[in-house]
Design an enzyme around this catalytic site. Structure first.
Site, mmCIF file in Angstrom:
data_model
loop_
_atom_site.group_PDB
_atom_site.id
_atom_site.type_symbol
_atom_site.label_atom_id
_atom_site.label_comp_id
_atom_site.label_asym_id
_atom_site.label_seq_id
_atom_site.Cartn_x
_atom_site.Cartn_y
_atom_site.Cartn_z
ATOM 1 N N CYS A 111 0.834 -1.198 0.000
ATOM 2 C CA CYS A 111 0.000 0.000 0.000
ATOM 3 C C CYS A 111 0.872 1.252 0.000
ATOM 4 C CB CYS A 111 -0.946 0.054 1.186
ATOM 5 S SG CYS A 111 -2.049 -1.355 1.344
ATOM 6 N N ARG A 139 5.252 -0.942 -4.637
ATOM 7 C CA ARG A 139 4.816 -1.570 -3.391
ATOM 8 C C ARG A 139 3.661 -2.535 -3.604
ATOM 9 N NH1 ARG A 139 6.669 1.394 1.146
ATOM 10 N NH2 ARG A 139 4.885 0.804 2.412
ATOM 11 N N TRP A 159 -3.570 -2.452 -1.243
ATOM 12 C CA TRP A 159 -3.372 -3.881 -1.486
ATOM 13 C C TRP A 159 -4.274 -4.608 -0.505
ATOM 14 C CZ3 TRP A 159 -1.035 -8.191 1.095
ATOM 15 C CH2 TRP A 159 -0.700 -9.261 0.251
ATOM 16 N N ASN A 196 -2.476 2.246 6.066
ATOM 17 C CA ASN A 196 -1.756 1.007 5.786
ATOM 18 C C ASN A 196 -1.689 0.187 7.060
ATOM 19 O OD1 ASN A 196 -1.255 1.967 3.231
ATOM 20 N ND2 ASN A 196 0.923 2.339 3.549
ATOM 21 N N GLY A 197 -1.757 -1.132 6.935
ATOM 22 C CA GLY A 197 -1.702 -1.996 8.102
ATOM 23 C C GLY A 197 -3.013 -2.726 8.312
ATOM 24 N N GLU A 219 16.539 -19.687 -4.039
ATOM 25 C CA GLU A 219 16.293 -18.314 -4.465
ATOM 26 C C GLU A 219 15.972 -18.237 -5.956
ATOM 27 O OE1 GLU A 219 16.058 -14.123 -4.715
ATOM 28 O OE2 GLU A 219 15.668 -15.609 -3.153
ATOM 29 N N LYS A 270 12.551 -16.698 -7.538
ATOM 30 C CA LYS A 270 12.494 -15.639 -8.543
ATOM 31 C C LYS A 270 11.598 -16.039 -9.708
ATOM 32 C CE LYS A 270 14.393 -12.467 -6.670
ATOM 33 N NZ LYS A 270 13.656 -13.036 -5.568
ATOM 34 N N GLU A 298 7.897 -16.129 -8.636
ATOM 35 C CA GLU A 298 7.391 -14.802 -8.293
ATOM 36 C C GLU A 298 6.926 -14.027 -9.517
ATOM 37 O OE1 GLU A 298 9.484 -12.744 -4.491
ATOM 38 O OE2 GLU A 298 10.828 -13.197 -6.145
ATOM 39 N N HIS A 352 15.140 -38.801 -2.560
ATOM 40 C CA HIS A 352 14.186 -38.905 -1.463
ATOM 41 C C HIS A 352 12.823 -38.329 -1.828
ATOM 42 C CE1 HIS A 352 17.342 -40.331 1.233
ATOM 43 N NE2 HIS A 352 18.120 -39.398 0.711
ATOM 44 N N LYS A 383 5.995 -5.150 -2.347
ATOM 45 C CA LYS A 383 7.422 -4.984 -2.085
ATOM 46 C C LYS A 383 7.733 -5.069 -0.605
ATOM 47 C CE LYS A 383 11.677 -4.153 -3.205
ATOM 48 N NZ LYS A 383 12.438 -5.233 -3.870
#
Length: 622
Positions: free
Chosen positions: A2, A27, A74, A100-101, A496, A500, A503, A519, A617
């Protein structure tokens, strides 16, 4: 997540707020809106979706006024829609709130207000704040009277302060009232909020880029603080209404750092900025071999001699940086090191204690789960070192010491250069920890640092593989599954790289320790499965090559990241050769072509690379 913007000054606010919101698009958001106090009334414009939709609304119905708020939302409560978009208003339509929050007790407040006759227009938790402020204003005024014009500002301040006394949760918020048309009231707890001080004008934002084009003077609100914004400046208070003195800081970023510099996407620009990120993060921290930590962040290196255990805490990409850092700290500094995702750490019975050091890693410094885990650690008596990219963020204020990564703004949602900065900072920390603990002598310390100094050049060499990576991306862009494998310090790089890809391309991708193939994961291997193998020179190269043969025997489509001149991959079609890098430092270089692979695949699939769906973000809520 947000974006908050606000403006008080002589200029038309709407264009300034739209400019600020555009600079906060990284963001993540699903709707946007503006509200202004003008001519004794409140005006509001909102739209779901991208800012371009709000621009169309403003073109058809302009928003006047020089005191205004703007927000990109968001979703946390309620679906993305115009009704749920901020700003939210009270029943009279004279009070506007952006937030925000998450308000944890909003249902309790909502039920109470609804029982008293309040009608709600949205599904959000934020709307209760607007109604709560309106309730407090009504309670503060004598029955049947209107507030005197010169008393509306203190009346609004006191109403917001009393409303916040009933609120539980995380918030960064701003409030305007049409009857107090020259002021914005702002407050924060656990979500970032920054004041920009201009010449005869004042700005408000959840992040610095929103107002950087207009002023470099900024004041960071602390948890439990309020601000009264007017044209001629800002006054600060705590939640008890007591004045607080705060000094501004000067932001060193220039405006061009927040531009794409000719690249197609911010992410591609930031991938190419990684040699500089590595250089800037290590600059001034390598020599002399003693006293660096004390000088840089105030941390006594001798403290590391007494540490029982290091607990590394982070989320997402930062968690993967911690996994690499743990290998380094245990191998070179001989200190037991545990790595935990912050969201798990905060909810289990942890063994963190006064003899431990907690290293909390976060790009934004505002990650809610990481902040909560840090609070838990401090409550248990542990000291905290933050590794962070954002000066003045909540994490850096909560920590005992901060080792900054000097990466500049990272606008792509999928972190790249911040990851390189985190790895570099942890490498610097490790060598000084090893020297402090006596597990590395001066000769070995200097040799390690000489290797580290060469890493930016090796990243530049890795970036030259871009055209080769593009060709590989064209072949595999339509795949729906990927497997990445690595061993030892490059197992976290497999994790990672998979993160990526998933995402930004929305391809299902998994990272595994190569030794774990037998396994379970090997059951997935067939002729349609692309498998990326990190097989650079290392002590476990032969073991990694055995895993490569296992997947090759089952027909997998292989992509290999290898060291120049090392390994015979004549039967492998796609081999990305990197310059020789010492094994322990190889993760910093090995990730680069895999970032490029994720980027080009996502771009070919037509995905929104910089703002992937459902992601933000800075994850400032749990």
């Amino acid at each position: 997540m947000c974006g908050i913007v606000g403006y008080v000054g002589p200029r038309d606010a709407a264009p300034l707020l739209m400019e600020g919101l555009k600079r906060l698009e990284y963001r993540g958001y699903d709707s946007a809106g503006l509200a202004s106090a003008v001519d004794g009334r409140l005006e509001r414009r909102r739209a779901p979706g991208k800012l371009s939709n709000l621009e169309k609304v403003l073109k058809e119905n302009p928003l006047a006024g020089s005191v205004a708020l703007g927000h990109t939302r968001w979703a946390t409560h309620g679906k993305p829609s115009e009704e749920n978009a901020h700003p939210h208003t009270d029943a009279s339509g004279t009070i506007a709130v952006i937030h925000n929050g998450i308000i944890e007790n909003y249902l309790e407040i909502k039920d109470r207000l609804a029982a008293a006759g309040t009608k709600f227009q949205s599904e959000t938790d934020t709307e209760v704040i607007a109604h709560l402020v309106a309730e407090k204003i009504a309670q503060l005024q004598p029955p049947g009277s209107a507030p005197k014009p010169d008393l509306t500002e203190p009346l609004l301040f006191e109403a917001v302060r009393r409303a916040l006394a009933e609120v539980k949760g995380a918030y960064a918020l701003a409030v305007i009232w049409s009857k107090a048309p020259n002021v914005i009231i702002a407050a924060k707890t656990a979500s970032p909020l920054i004041i920009g001080l201009g010449d005869g004008e004042t700005f408000l934002a959840s992040d610095i880029p929103a107002f950087l084009a207009h002023t470099r003077k900024a004041v960071f609100l602390e948890d439990g603080e309020m601000a009264v914004l007017k044209r001629d400046g800002v006054t600060f208070f705590n939640l008890k209404g007591q004045r607080v003195e705060k000094a501004p800081v000067t932001i060193s970023w220039d405006r061009t750092m927040a531009e794409k510099s000719g690249y197609r996407h911010f992410m591609l620009k930031e991938i190419n900025e990684q040699p500089m990120s590595c250089e800037d993060t290590m600059r001034g921290r390598l020599l002399p071999l003693k006293g660096v930590l004390e000088r840089d962040c105030g941390m006594d290196a001798d403290l590391l001699k007494k540490v029982r255990t290091i607990h590394m805490i982070a989320c997402g990409t930062a968690y993967h940086a911690c996994l690499v850092g743990a290998y380094w700290l245990e191998t070179l500094a001989a200190v037991p090191t545990r790595v935990e995702t912050a969201s798990e750490c905060r909810y289990r019975e942890t063994t963190i204690g006064p003899d431990d050091l907690v290293i909390a890693v976060s790009q934004s410094g505002e990650t809610a789960d990481t902040l909560a885990a840090v609070k838990l650690a401090k409550d248990k008596g542990a000291k905290v070192l933050a590794v962070c990219n954002t000066v003045g963020s909540a994490l850096t204020r909560a920590a005992d010491w901060t080792l900054y990564t000097h990466c500049g703004p990272e606008l792509g949602v999928a972190s790249t250069k911040a990851f390189i900065g985190q790895l570099t900072a942890l490498a610097v920390l490790t060598v000084h920890a090893a020297m402090g603990r006596g597990t590395m002598d001066e000769a070995k310390g200097r040799a390690f640092l000489e290797d580290l100094v060469r890493v930016p050049g090796e990243i530049r060499a890795a970036l030259k593989l871009d055209k080769q990576v593009q060709a590989i991306a064209r072949k595999f862009a339509k795949k729906e599954h990927f497997l990445f494998i690595g061993r030892y310090v490059n197992y976290p790089i497999a994790l990672e790289a998979a993160l990526k890809l998933k995402e930004i391309s929305y391809i299902h991708a998994e990272g595994y320790a190569a030794g774990e193939l037998k396994h379970g994961p090997i059951a997935l291997i067939d002729t349609e499965m692309p498998v990326v193998v990190i097989a650079t020179k290392s002590r476990v190269l032969e073991k990694t090559l055995s895993s490569l043969e296992e997947v090759k025997a089952r027909g997998a489509q292989l992509i290999v990241v290898a060291t120049e001149g090392v390994g015979d991959f004549k039967d492998v079609e796609h081999v990305l050769r990197l310059p020789p890098v010492p094994e322990l430092l190889s993760p910093i270089v090995n990730i680069v072509p895999l970032q490029l692979l994720a980027y080009h695949i996502a771009d070919l699939r037509g995905c929104d690379v910089d703002q992937p769906r459902n992601l933000a973000k800075s994850v400032t809520v749990e």
